[in-house]
Design a protein around this motif. Structure first.
Motif, PDB file in Angstrom:
ATOM      1  N   MET A  58      30.259 -10.080 -39.070  1.00 30.01           N
ATOM      2  CA  MET A  58      31.041 -10.786 -38.056  1.00 30.01           C
ATOM      3  C   MET A  58      30.121 -11.640 -37.189  1.00 30.01           C
ATOM      4  SD  MET A  58      34.078 -11.191 -36.565  1.00 30.01           S
ATOM      5  CE  MET A  58      35.050  -9.739 -37.015  1.00 30.01           C
ATOM      6  N   SER A  59      30.486 -12.913 -36.993  1.00 29.52           N
ATOM      7  CA  SER A  59      29.686 -13.813 -36.170  1.00 29.52           C
ATOM      8  C   SER A  59      29.756 -13.411 -34.707  1.00 29.52           C
ATOM      9  CB  SER A  59      30.174 -15.254 -36.335  1.00 29.52           C
ATOM     10  OG  SER A  59      29.553 -16.112 -35.396  1.00 29.52           O
ATOM     11  N   MET A  60      28.628 -13.566 -34.020  1.00 33.52           N
ATOM     12  CA  MET A  60      28.579 -13.268 -32.590  1.00 33.52           C
ATOM     13  C   MET A  60      29.351 -14.302 -31.772  1.00 33.52           C
ATOM     14  SD  MET A  60      26.965 -10.458 -32.284  1.00 33.52           S
ATOM     15  CE  MET A  60      26.677 -10.433 -30.502  1.00 33.52           C
ATOM     16  N   ALA A  61      29.724 -15.412 -32.378  1.00 30.38           N
ATOM     17  CA  ALA A  61      30.458 -16.457 -31.650  1.00 30.38           C
ATOM     18  C   ALA A  61      31.796 -15.951 -31.132  1.00 30.38           C
ATOM     19  CB  ALA A  61      30.672 -17.675 -32.541  1.00 30.38           C
ATOM     20  N   TRP A  62      32.374 -14.930 -31.802  1.00 25.20           N
ATOM     21  CA  TRP A  62      33.693 -14.433 -31.421  1.00 25.20           C
ATOM     22  C   TRP A  62      33.610 -13.154 -30.600  1.00 25.20           C
ATOM     23  CZ3 TRP A  62      36.066 -18.591 -32.412  1.00 25.20           C
ATOM     24  CH2 TRP A  62      35.819 -19.312 -33.602  1.00 25.20           C
ATOM     25  N   MET A  63      32.423 -12.844 -30.074  1.00 27.61           N
ATOM     26  CA  MET A  63      32.234 -11.623 -29.305  1.00 27.61           C
ATOM     27  C   MET A  63      31.691 -11.943 -27.916  1.00 27.61           C
ATOM     28  SD  MET A  63      30.467  -9.183 -32.176  1.00 27.61           S
ATOM     29  CE  MET A  63      31.075  -9.144 -33.864  1.00 27.61           C
ATOM     30  N   ARG A  64      31.899 -10.994 -27.006  1.00 26.42           N
ATOM     31  CA  ARG A  64      31.316 -11.113 -25.670  1.00 26.42           C
ATOM     32  C   ARG A  64      29.913 -10.522 -25.675  1.00 26.42           C
ATOM     33  NH1 ARG A  64      35.252  -8.203 -21.567  1.00 26.42           N
ATOM     34  NH2 ARG A  64      35.268  -6.703 -23.292  1.00 26.42           N
ATOM     35  N   MET A  65      29.040 -11.119 -24.868  1.00 30.02           N
ATOM     36  CA  MET A  65      27.737 -10.536 -24.649  1.00 30.02           C
ATOM     37  C   MET A  65      27.869  -9.367 -23.657  1.00 30.02           C
ATOM     38  SD  MET A  65      25.688 -12.311 -26.554  1.00 30.02           S
ATOM     39  CE  MET A  65      27.085 -12.384 -27.705  1.00 30.02           C
ATOM     40  N   PHE A 130      40.614 -29.093 -29.322  1.00 25.60           N
ATOM     41  CA  PHE A 130      40.560 -28.382 -30.605  1.00 25.60           C
ATOM     42  C   PHE A 130      39.772 -27.076 -30.451  1.00 25.60           C
ATOM     43  CE2 PHE A 130      38.862 -27.262 -34.705  1.00 25.60           C
ATOM     44  CZ  PHE A 130      39.844 -27.604 -35.628  1.00 25.60           C
ATOM     45  N   GLY A 131      38.608 -27.141 -29.812  1.00 18.91           N
ATOM     46  CA  GLY A 131      37.803 -25.951 -29.603  1.00 18.91           C
ATOM     47  C   GLY A 131      38.482 -24.950 -28.690  1.00 18.91           C
ATOM     48  N   THR A 132      39.206 -25.449 -27.669  1.00 16.25           N
ATOM     49  CA  THR A 132      39.930 -24.578 -26.745  1.00 16.25           C
ATOM     50  C   THR A 132      41.003 -23.780 -27.474  1.00 16.25           C
ATOM     51  OG1 THR A 132      39.549 -26.160 -24.944  1.00 16.25           O
ATOM     52  CG2 THR A 132      41.281 -24.533 -24.617  1.00 16.25           C
ATOM     53  N   VAL A 133      41.614 -24.384 -28.471  1.00 16.60           N
ATOM     54  CA  VAL A 133      42.634 -23.687 -29.269  1.00 16.60           C
ATOM     55  C   VAL A 133      41.977 -22.764 -30.293  1.00 16.60           C
ATOM     56  CG1 VAL A 133      44.511 -24.010 -30.928  1.00 16.60           C
ATOM     57  CG2 VAL A 133      44.313 -25.535 -28.956  1.00 16.60           C
ATOM     58  N   ALA A 134      40.869 -23.207 -30.881  1.00 14.91           N
ATOM     59  CA  ALA A 134      40.226 -22.428 -31.946  1.00 14.91           C
ATOM     60  C   ALA A 134      39.648 -21.119 -31.424  1.00 14.91           C
ATOM     61  CB  ALA A 134      39.121 -23.262 -32.598  1.00 14.91           C
ATOM     62  N   TYR A 135      39.117 -21.113 -30.195  1.00 11.29           N
ATOM     63  CA  TYR A 135      38.430 -19.918 -29.715  1.00 11.29           C
ATOM     64  C   TYR A 135      39.354 -18.698 -29.597  1.00 11.29           C
ATOM     65  CZ  TYR A 135      35.610 -16.756 -26.949  1.00 11.29           C
ATOM     66  OH  TYR A 135      34.933 -15.644 -26.510  1.00 11.29           O
ATOM     67  N   PRO A 136      40.475 -18.781 -28.891  1.00 11.29           N
ATOM     68  CA  PRO A 136      41.317 -17.572 -28.805  1.00 11.29           C
ATOM     69  C   PRO A 136      41.855 -17.136 -30.159  1.00 11.29           C
ATOM     70  CG  PRO A 136      42.427 -19.475 -27.843  1.00 11.29           C
ATOM     71  CD  PRO A 136      41.021 -19.882 -28.079  1.00 11.29           C
ATOM     72  N   LEU A 137      42.112 -18.104 -31.052  1.00  8.13           N
ATOM     73  CA  LEU A 137      42.560 -17.728 -32.390  1.00  8.13           C
ATOM     74  C   LEU A 137      41.464 -16.980 -33.138  1.00  8.13           C
ATOM     75  CD1 LEU A 137      44.471 -20.970 -33.495  1.00  8.13           C
ATOM     76  CD2 LEU A 137      45.436 -18.798 -32.704  1.00  8.13           C
ATOM     77  N   GLY A 138      40.216 -17.464 -33.009  1.00  5.54           N
ATOM     78  CA  GLY A 138      39.097 -16.792 -33.657  1.00  5.54           C
ATOM     79  C   GLY A 138      38.867 -15.403 -33.096  1.00  5.54           C
ATOM     80  N   VAL A 139      38.967 -15.268 -31.774  1.00  9.20           N
ATOM     81  CA  VAL A 139      38.782 -13.964 -31.143  1.00  9.20           C
ATOM     82  C   VAL A 139      39.880 -12.997 -31.579  1.00  9.20           C
ATOM     83  CG1 VAL A 139      38.843 -12.747 -28.932  1.00  9.20           C
ATOM     84  CG2 VAL A 139      37.518 -14.856 -29.155  1.00  9.20           C
ATOM     85  N   ALA A 140      41.117 -13.473 -31.614  1.00 11.07           N
ATOM     86  CA  ALA A 140      42.234 -12.619 -32.024  1.00 11.07           C
ATOM     87  C   ALA A 140      42.060 -12.150 -33.467  1.00 11.07           C
ATOM     88  CB  ALA A 140      43.554 -13.369 -31.862  1.00 11.07           C
ATOM     89  N   LEU A 141      41.658 -13.074 -34.348  1.00 14.43           N
ATOM     90  CA  LEU A 141      41.464 -12.708 -35.748  1.00 14.43           C
ATOM     91  C   LEU A 141      40.310 -11.713 -35.896  1.00 14.43           C
ATOM     92  CD1 LEU A 141      42.294 -13.118 -38.666  1.00 14.43           C
ATOM     93  CD2 LEU A 141      40.763 -15.091 -38.781  1.00 14.43           C
ATOM     94  N   ALA A 142      39.225 -11.948 -35.143  1.00 19.82           N
ATOM     95  CA  ALA A 142      38.077 -11.031 -35.203  1.00 19.82           C
ATOM     96  C   ALA A 142      38.473  -9.645 -34.719  1.00 19.82           C
ATOM     97  CB  ALA A 142      36.939 -11.587 -34.359  1.00 19.82           C
ATOM     98  N   THR A 143      39.286  -9.585 -33.663  1.00 19.26           N
ATOM     99  CA  THR A 143      39.730  -8.294 -33.131  1.00 19.26           C
ATOM    100  C   THR A 143      40.554  -7.536 -34.163  1.00 19.26           C
ATOM    101  OG1 THR A 143      39.760  -9.200 -30.889  1.00 19.26           O
ATOM    102  CG2 THR A 143      41.008  -7.173 -31.274  1.00 19.26           C
TER     103      THR A 143
END
Length: 274
Positions: A58-65, A130-143
């Motif tokens: 899993m990429s760290m891009a979709w996670m919190r530090m 585009f990035g603003t929409v992609a981020y929550p979708l990526g986080v939701a999918l990663a979760t």
């Protein structure tokens, strides 16, 4: 005739200086954004990702530090995304900006720098959305993937399917239509009004065409690894090639064919015996 030649040279000299200044600023912006992107990606890759069922990470891009809030994580991602988009898209945007400057220059406008910056701002505003929409979708999918091991095991196959679909998209009429808009806008011989409102709308329109045109390639980037420098370089090269090459539509189809083959190979490898 000597007087006429002198008048022409007086007009041409400022135009050439303006063109050199525009290209110089674009080159500096590209160099700076590329350097920041490389440093940022290197710092992210130094952090170990999360091993997932199915043999992928899993990429760290979709996670919190550690200690980071979700709004802080979103702001970090968005800042990274904007810089990354400048580095990736500027080489293909410069020809479009040059055509805009030619269209506005026919009106005798001399404030080309300011208007060009507004067009660029409108263009990258679209990519920011585009990035603003992609981020929550990526986080939701990663979760969901972290909570559902069965789904996580299917990710390698899903990656191949996405790459396959993106390759097919490259071969379609939708892609060809928006690619033509990106390559020709604002059109040969056309004159555009030299005002800020028109410049902003033109930049937004360019961004919308670009997002639609790059949808398949950007899907590959997001699914393969948004912080993967290799994937970013390949996608950026593909976008630039299909925009600036003489036979851009053929280049786009060739890229699509390669993506289709790559997708099939990824599916076969993921579905094969472990």
């Amino acid at each position: 005739m000597a007087i006429a030649g002198l008048e022409i040279s007086r007009r041409v000299a400022p135009e050439r200086a303006s063109q050199k200044g525009f290209l110089g600023v674009a080159a500096l912006l590209f160099a700076a954004s590329t350097a920041v992107t490389i440093v940022w990606c290197a710092s992210m890759s130094a952090m170990d990702g999360m091993p997932m069922p199915g043999g992928w990470t899993m990429s760290m891009a979709w996670m919190r530090m550690p200690g980071q809030t979700w709004p802080g994580a979103a702001a970090t991602f968005l800042g990274m995304w904007i810089v990354m988009m400048v580095a990736m898209m500027l080489p293909s945007l410069v020809p479009m900006l040059r055509r805009y400057r030619e269209a506005v220059g026919r009106t005798g406008e001399t404030r080309l720098g300011r208007l060009t910056a507004i067009v660029g701002a409108g263009y990258f505003f679209v990519w920011t959305v585009f990035g603003t929409v992609a981020y929550p979708l990526g986080v939701a999918l990663a979760t969901i993937e972290m909570q559902q091991p069965a789904l996580a095991r299917a990710v390698p196959v899903a990656v191949g399917v996405v790459v396959l679909i993106a390759g097919a998209f490259q071969l379609g009429a939708w892609k060809a239509r928006h690619l033509a808009c990106c390559r020709e806008a604002p059109g040969r011989g056309r004159t555009l009004p030299a005002d800020a409102g028109t410049a902003w709308r033109h930049g937004v329109l360019l961004g919308l065409h670009c997002v639609r045109c790059c949808a398949g390639l950007m899907a590959i980037l997001l699914i393969v690894g948004v912080m993967d420098l290799g994937a970013m370089a390949v996608v950026a090269a593909a976008i630039t090639a299909e925009r600036v090459a003489p036979a851009g539509e053929r280049v786009a189809r060739a890229i699509g064919a390669v993506a289709v083959v790559a997708g099939l190979l990824l599916i076969a490898r993921a579905a094969g015996p472990v």
